[in-house]
Design an enzyme around this catalytic site. Structure first.
Site, mmCIF file in Angstrom:
data_model
loop_
_atom_site.group_PDB
_atom_site.id
_atom_site.type_symbol
_atom_site.label_atom_id
_atom_site.label_comp_id
_atom_site.label_asym_id
_atom_site.label_seq_id
_atom_site.Cartn_x
_atom_site.Cartn_y
_atom_site.Cartn_z
ATOM 1 N N HIS A 76 0.828 -1.227 0.000
ATOM 2 C CA HIS A 76 0.000 0.000 0.000
ATOM 3 C C HIS A 76 0.857 1.270 0.000
ATOM 4 C CE1 HIS A 76 -3.917 -2.021 0.986
ATOM 5 N NE2 HIS A 76 -3.096 -2.932 1.456
ATOM 6 N N ASN A 149 -10.349 -2.744 2.766
ATOM 7 C CA ASN A 149 -10.077 -2.735 1.332
ATOM 8 C C ASN A 149 -11.367 -2.434 0.576
ATOM 9 O OD1 ASN A 149 -7.346 -3.315 1.421
ATOM 10 N ND2 ASN A 149 -7.579 -5.502 1.065
HETATM 11 C C1 HEM Z 1 -1.054 -1.844 4.887
HETATM 12 C C2 HEM Z 1 0.323 -6.180 6.510
HETATM 13 C C3 HEM Z 1 -3.874 -8.078 5.017
HETATM 14 C C4 HEM Z 1 -5.561 -3.591 4.368
HETATM 15 C C5 HEM Z 1 -0.301 -2.870 5.410
HETATM 16 C C6 HEM Z 1 1.040 -2.735 5.909
HETATM 17 C C7 HEM Z 1 1.419 -3.948 6.376
HETATM 18 C C8 HEM Z 1 0.331 -4.863 6.157
HETATM 19 C C9 HEM Z 1 2.756 -4.315 7.035
HETATM 20 C C10 HEM Z 1 1.844 -1.446 5.915
HETATM 21 C C11 HEM Z 1 1.350 -0.584 7.038
HETATM 22 C C12 HEM Z 1 2.095 0.695 7.201
HETATM 23 O O1 HEM Z 1 3.263 0.794 6.795
HETATM 24 O O2 HEM Z 1 1.510 1.638 7.782
HETATM 25 C C13 HEM Z 1 -0.694 -7.082 6.252
HETATM 26 C C14 HEM Z 1 -0.662 -8.481 6.587
HETATM 27 C C15 HEM Z 1 -1.831 -9.033 6.140
HETATM 28 C C16 HEM Z 1 -2.606 -7.943 5.546
HETATM 29 C C17 HEM Z 1 0.496 -9.177 7.293
HETATM 30 C C18 HEM Z 1 -2.331 -10.444 6.215
HETATM 31 C C19 HEM Z 1 -1.735 -11.410 6.913
HETATM 32 C C20 HEM Z 1 -4.730 -7.035 4.777
HETATM 33 C C21 HEM Z 1 -6.156 -7.140 4.582
HETATM 34 C C22 HEM Z 1 -6.635 -5.864 4.427
HETATM 35 C C23 HEM Z 1 -5.498 -4.967 4.490
HETATM 36 C C24 HEM Z 1 -6.940 -8.442 4.622
HETATM 37 C C25 HEM Z 1 -8.042 -5.379 4.226
HETATM 38 C C26 HEM Z 1 -9.119 -6.031 4.626
HETATM 39 C C27 HEM Z 1 -4.479 -2.745 4.420
HETATM 40 C C28 HEM Z 1 -4.551 -1.326 4.160
HETATM 41 C C29 HEM Z 1 -3.252 -0.828 4.297
HETATM 42 C C30 HEM Z 1 -2.405 -1.942 4.649
HETATM 43 C C31 HEM Z 1 -5.794 -0.517 3.817
HETATM 44 C C32 HEM Z 1 -2.798 0.614 4.070
HETATM 45 C C33 HEM Z 1 -3.021 1.444 5.303
HETATM 46 C C34 HEM Z 1 -2.590 2.868 5.052
HETATM 47 O O3 HEM Z 1 -3.171 3.501 4.140
HETATM 48 O O4 HEM Z 1 -1.691 3.355 5.742
HETATM 49 N N1 HEM Z 1 -0.712 -4.174 5.551
HETATM 50 N N2 HEM Z 1 -1.876 -6.786 5.635
HETATM 51 N N3 HEM Z 1 -4.360 -5.706 4.712
HETATM 52 N N4 HEM Z 1 -3.180 -3.088 4.702
HETATM 53 FE FE1 HEM Z 1 -2.544 -4.914 5.167
#
Ligand code: HEM
Length: 532
Positions: A76, A149
């Protein structure tokens, strides 16, 4: 007043003034506040001699520049957002003690960040990719982050697969080439992990490229829990429905747009005073209904490759949020924003969904790395509680708000105050629905029900044609025929019509179905041979 107290108070109150400062009102100075006659002056020995180490102005400038970059989000990374407010329209105090949902007209400030998932910070924001939709609600009981999402399902239900899947979207470890021109590893992952097929259909269907962030919905995806004042709870799914309507853009049209299309669309709309709005809606389910849903329809509420049927579990509107304020400083207000699914005020709790459980760990972990241990003190992340809050966290780099002279331990001389526990812990935590985690890595016939409903009931014929064309286009970039044969077999389990059409479009004859297939990442619970 020359006291330090007066100086510190001034620093705090300067924040908003600084944010709105104009160059014409400012005097050029070094970072320690010493005025300089011009930014392009250097101290030098003679006319053509070397520079001097004592030239703090130049060193100050260059050394800060050297440190301008912080790590981009590992996923992201490309995104944008804005500020606004939430307003409760239909309170649900019977279901949750969440302060924000407790009374009509209850409001709180929000910050929202939209993003694509796989690309780097400079990548195209109309990429075919899920969209992140993260909302920070600054409630009176602390921050609630809904890190959602634009698709209700996800590629996996086993968190250990996440880094593997994401790595297939990143640059090749040897050639350093991006995956845009070669889909081989994309299909390698997907054809070995068929539980992804529901999300793959959404991704390669129309919803894969929303026409800007204003025109897409958001979904918690995960099952969460709503807990009321009595400690009674229900499972819930949260939907954020775009009040602008949902619109998409085709693959061909997206290629003609600017890489910052969605960013510009949102920014310009807000500047024009056309404030985008989303309606916040919940589906709820009792634990007993969740057991029955599993027994009767083989839908596991802890499995985010499945959705809750809306006819059985209708959406109820709770409120709306509006984005009416662009960030004044993107880095301070959006890039450094840290959204964390574990940020949950009383009234909302995580379910036992294993992917959600892992996310609760992963986000704050990456925030400490990406921004630093005191990231919660930055204005965009700081809570705005209805009470003064304090705790025993101290020091660490950039501790700006370090809680003054208050004891840094649980003192009996200067005791901190506690809020009484309102809920019966036995009620809220004494129960877990079974079954869920026993088949994290097993593929079963019910995994194909959701995508089949998409194909047969949701999409019209032009949408199906666009899907086939998108998949065939992506398959044309794959070097390994075997992956395509397997992926066509997976689509055949969804509906043989999809497989037949793909065979025609690609010239590749797929396998008859998945009964004879061994999957690299998944036990094949539908195989003829139980060893597969
Ligand atoms: C961002 C991990 C699944 C939605 C991120 C980030 C990590 C991460 C490390 C970066 C966060 C940052 O630097 O601030 C994971 C892991 C997942 C997973 C380990 C599954 C095991 C999902 C799922 C969704 C999701 C299922 C939605 C239902 C998001 C969103 C962001 C994000 C929206 C961006 C947040 C922002 O705009 O700062 N994710 N994620 N992720 N993830 Fe996940």
């Amino acid at each position: 007043d020359n006291s330090f107290a007066a100086h510190a108070a001034n620093q705090f109150s300067q924040y908003e003034t600084d944010r709105q400062m104009k160059s014409t009102d400012a005097l050029y100075a070094t970072s320690n506040g010493v005025p300089m006659p011009h930014p392009y002056e250097t101290q030098r020995v003679g006319e053509n001699g070397p520079l001097l180490l004592q030239d703090f102005h130049l060193i100050d400038l260059l050394s800060h520049f050297d440190r301008e970059r912080i790590p981009e989000r590992v996923v992201h990374a490309k995104g944008g957002g804005a500020h606004g407010f939430f307003e409760c329209t239909n309170p649900i105090p019977d279901l949750t003690q969440l302060d924000l949902f407790s009374a009509k007209s209850k409001k709180c400030p929000v910050t929202v960040r939209f993003s694509t998932v796989g690309g780097e910070a400079g990548s195209h924001d109309l990429a075919r990719d899920p969209r992140g939709f993260a909302v920070k609600f600054r409630t009176e009981d602390g921050n609630w982050d809904l890190v959602a999402n634009n698709t209700p399902v996800f590629f996996l239900r086993d968190p250990a697969k996440f880094p593997h899947f994401i790595h297939t979207q990143k640059r090749d470890p040897s050639t350093h080439l991006g995956s845009g021109d070669d889909s081989t590893i994309f299909w390698d992952y997907l054809c070995n992990n068929p539980e992804s097929v529901h999300q793959v259909m959404v991704l390669l269907g129309d919803r894969g490229i929303p026409d800007g962030w204003r025109f897409m919905h958001g979904y918690s995806g995960h099952t969460l829990k709503l807990v009321n004042k009595a400690g009674d709870w229900v499972y819930c799914q949260i939907h954020m429905k775009s009040m602008q309507g949902a619109k998409f853009i085709t693959q061909a049209d997206s290629a003609t747009k600017s890489p910052d299309f969605s960013q510009k669309d949102l920014y310009d709309a807000i500047e024009r005073g056309e404030y985008p709005k989303w309606s916040v809606e919940v589906q709820t389910m009792t634990p007993k209904q969740a057991e029955e849903l599993w027994e009767r329809q083989r839908i596991n509420v802890f499995d985010l490759t499945h959705v809750w049927p809306q006819a059985q579990f209708p959406r109820k509107k709770v409120g709306e949020f509006t984005l009416n304020e662009n960030a004044v400083n993107y880095f301070a207000e959006i890039e450094q924003a840290a959204f964390n699914p574990a940020h949950m005020p009383p009234g909302i709790e995580p379910s036992a969904d294993p992917v959600l459980q892992s996310r609760l760990f992963s986000y704050p972990d990456t925030h400490r790395h990406r921004i630093g241990p005191n990231y919660q003190q930055l204005p965009v992340n700081a809570p705005r509680t209805g009470f003064r809050f304090a705790n025993f966290q101290r020091d660490g780099s950039m501790a700006f708000y370090n809680q003054g002279a208050r004891p840094n331990f649980l003192s009996s001389i200067d005791p901190i105050q506690f809020r009484d526990r309102t809920v019966d812990l036995d009620k809220t935590h004494g129960h877990f629905t079974g079954h869920a985690i026993t088949f994290l890595s097993e593929i079963r016939p019910e995994d194909f029900n959701g995508p089949r409903a998409l194909w047969q009931n949701v999409w019209d014929e032009p949408a199906r044609e666009r899907f086939i064309s998108n998949v065939a286009g992506k398959m044309a970039l794959c070097r390994e025929k075997e992956f395509l044969k397997r992926q066509i077999a997976i689509f055949r389990e969804v509906d043989s019509d999809i497989a037949d059409r793909l065979e025609k479009a690609t010239g590749v004859k797929g396998y008859d179905g998945i009964k004879e297939l061994r999957f690299n990442g998944t036990h094949n619970g539908m195989a003829n041979d139980p060893k597969l």
